[in-house]
Write an enzyme that holds these catalytic residues in place. Structure first.
Site, PDB file in Angstrom:
ATOM      1  N   LEU A 102       0.727  -1.054   0.141  1.00 32.35           N
ATOM      2  CA  LEU A 102      -0.046  -0.060  -0.172  1.00 32.35           C
ATOM      3  C   LEU A 102       0.747   1.111  -0.055  1.00 32.35           C
ATOM      4  O   LEU A 102       1.704   1.467   0.795  1.00 32.35           O
ATOM      5  CB  LEU A 102      -0.788  -0.190   1.179  1.00 32.35           C
ATOM      6  CG  LEU A 102      -1.655  -1.339   1.486  1.00 32.35           C
ATOM      7  CD1 LEU A 102      -2.717  -1.293   2.692  1.00 32.35           C
ATOM      8  CD2 LEU A 102      -2.555  -1.617   0.138  1.00 32.35           C
ATOM      9  N   CYS A 103       0.601   2.051  -0.921  1.00 31.34           N
ATOM     10  CA  CYS A 103       1.385   3.450  -1.037  1.00 31.34           C
ATOM     11  C   CYS A 103       2.846   3.003  -1.227  1.00 31.34           C
ATOM     12  O   CYS A 103       3.352   2.211  -2.179  1.00 31.34           O
ATOM     13  CB  CYS A 103       1.022   4.226  -0.030  1.00 31.34           C
ATOM     14  SG  CYS A 103       1.725   5.875  -0.065  1.00 31.34           S
ATOM     15  N   THR A 104       3.808   3.600  -0.175  1.00 34.27           N
ATOM     16  CA  THR A 104       5.274   3.451  -0.324  1.00 34.27           C
ATOM     17  C   THR A 104       5.772   2.029  -0.004  1.00 34.27           C
ATOM     18  O   THR A 104       6.769   1.823   0.028  1.00 34.27           O
ATOM     19  CB  THR A 104       5.852   4.622   0.334  1.00 34.27           C
ATOM     20  OG1 THR A 104       5.630   4.551   1.668  1.00 34.27           O
ATOM     21  CG2 THR A 104       5.679   5.947  -0.444  1.00 34.27           C
TER      22      THR A 104
END
Length: 320
Positions: A102-104
């Site tokens: 998720l995300c970074t």
């Protein structure tokens, strides 16, 4: 029961972590069995969100036994990811786990070599850095999430929730995912694309005219609507409508309409005993042949196979 291990390192931002916990960590009676969520990490008392202490009861070795491993955002993309976390994620994938960032969190997957040769995404502010640091990764900055089978990545913040709901939809079907989304008061589906579910942006608009139009169309999917009908309802020319539609949804009015019809067909296949011909009529596709063609093009399986799959009891556990 399908086991989900959420990897928490010191400094993990709170938003994506909370989204995963809300989706996979609370059994709301929507499917039996639901997921079994375990919080894992290298630290017993990790700080998340910059202020909250999270008690972590399981070490990183637990990732290797999970069916799905979720890696939320990392504290700082300029620092190398935690070596133990990278190694544990790699081992989990080699053992057959589905691995999600998720995300970074994508920087952890990339460091583990799981994104080499794959299409992947992360928060738009960090896509250039991910591509520069890991040139073998085919970074796509323009999508919300990418499902590449056993490796899934999402863009930032709300896109992490989109990917979590997409996983529920994949495992349990559209009806369960939509009910969960309504419970969480979030959009039920920011739709995926072809076989690898490359998604277009959300079919919603902050512009009142287009928002009203999308709601109007969604209530009339059983009718033989055309692009001209949509333009007339919005009091726009077809060209102006197409421009607005692409700016908001990332796709054309016709493609969006077909996608909504397929989503409605998914729900009817899961929740009713209606025949394919009847569902084709109720979704505005007219004939079973047309429904089968568009359904297979978008989801990669025929409607009959989809119905058999999502009349089952839940996601498969990892074998072995």
């Amino acid at each position: 029961m399908h086991s989900v291990a959420l990897a928490v390192a010191d400094g993990t931002p709170l938003f994506e972590l909370a989204a995963a916990c809300e989706v996979f960590g609370t059994d709301r009676g929507l499917a039996d069995p639901w997921y079994a969520l375990t919080i894992c990490g290298p630290d017993d008392d990790a700080e998340v969100g910059g202020w909250l202490r999270a008690g972590v009861r399981h070490g990183l070795d637990t990732l290797a036994t999970a069916d799905t491993v979720i890696v939320p955002s990392i504290r700082d993309v300029d620092d190398p990811p935690h070596t133990g976390l990278v190694d544990a994620v790699r081992a989990a994938h080699e053992g057959g786990a589905r691995v999600v960032s998720l995300c970074t969190g994508a920087f952890v997957l990339a460091a583990a070599g799981l994104l080499d040769g794959r299409r992947a995404t992360t928060h738009w502010a960090h896509t250039a850095l991910l591509a520069a640091r890991h040139p073998r990764v085919r970074v796509d900055p323009d999508v919300l999430y990418i499902d590449d089978g056993r490796v899934l990545t999402s863009a930032g913040k709300a896109a992490g929730m989109d990917l979590c709901l997409h996983i529920v939809r994949t495992d349990h079907g559209a009806a369960v995912a939509n009910t969960l989304a309504r419970t969480l008061v979030v959009p039920p589906h920011r739709p995926g694309g072809q076989a690898q579910f490359i998604p277009a942006p959300l079919a919603q608009s902050r512009e009142p005219v287009l928002a009203d139009l999308l709601a109007w169309v969604s209530a009339r999917l059983d009718q033989p609507l055309t692009v001209q009908d949509l333009a007339r309802q919005a009091n726009m020319s077809s060209r102006n409508l197409a421009r607005h539609f692409h700016a908001v949804t990332g796709t054309s009015p016709l493609r969006w309409l077909l996608t909504q019809r397929v989503h409605r067909a998914q729900e009817l296949l899961e929740t009713t005993d209606a025949g394919i011909e009847s569902i084709a009529v109720r979704t505005g596709m007219g004939t079973a042949t047309t429904l089968r063609r568009h359904f297979h093009r978008l989801l990669g399986v025929p409607p009959e196979a989809y119905r058999r799959t999502f009349r089952s009891t839940g996601p498969p556990a990892r074998s072995g």
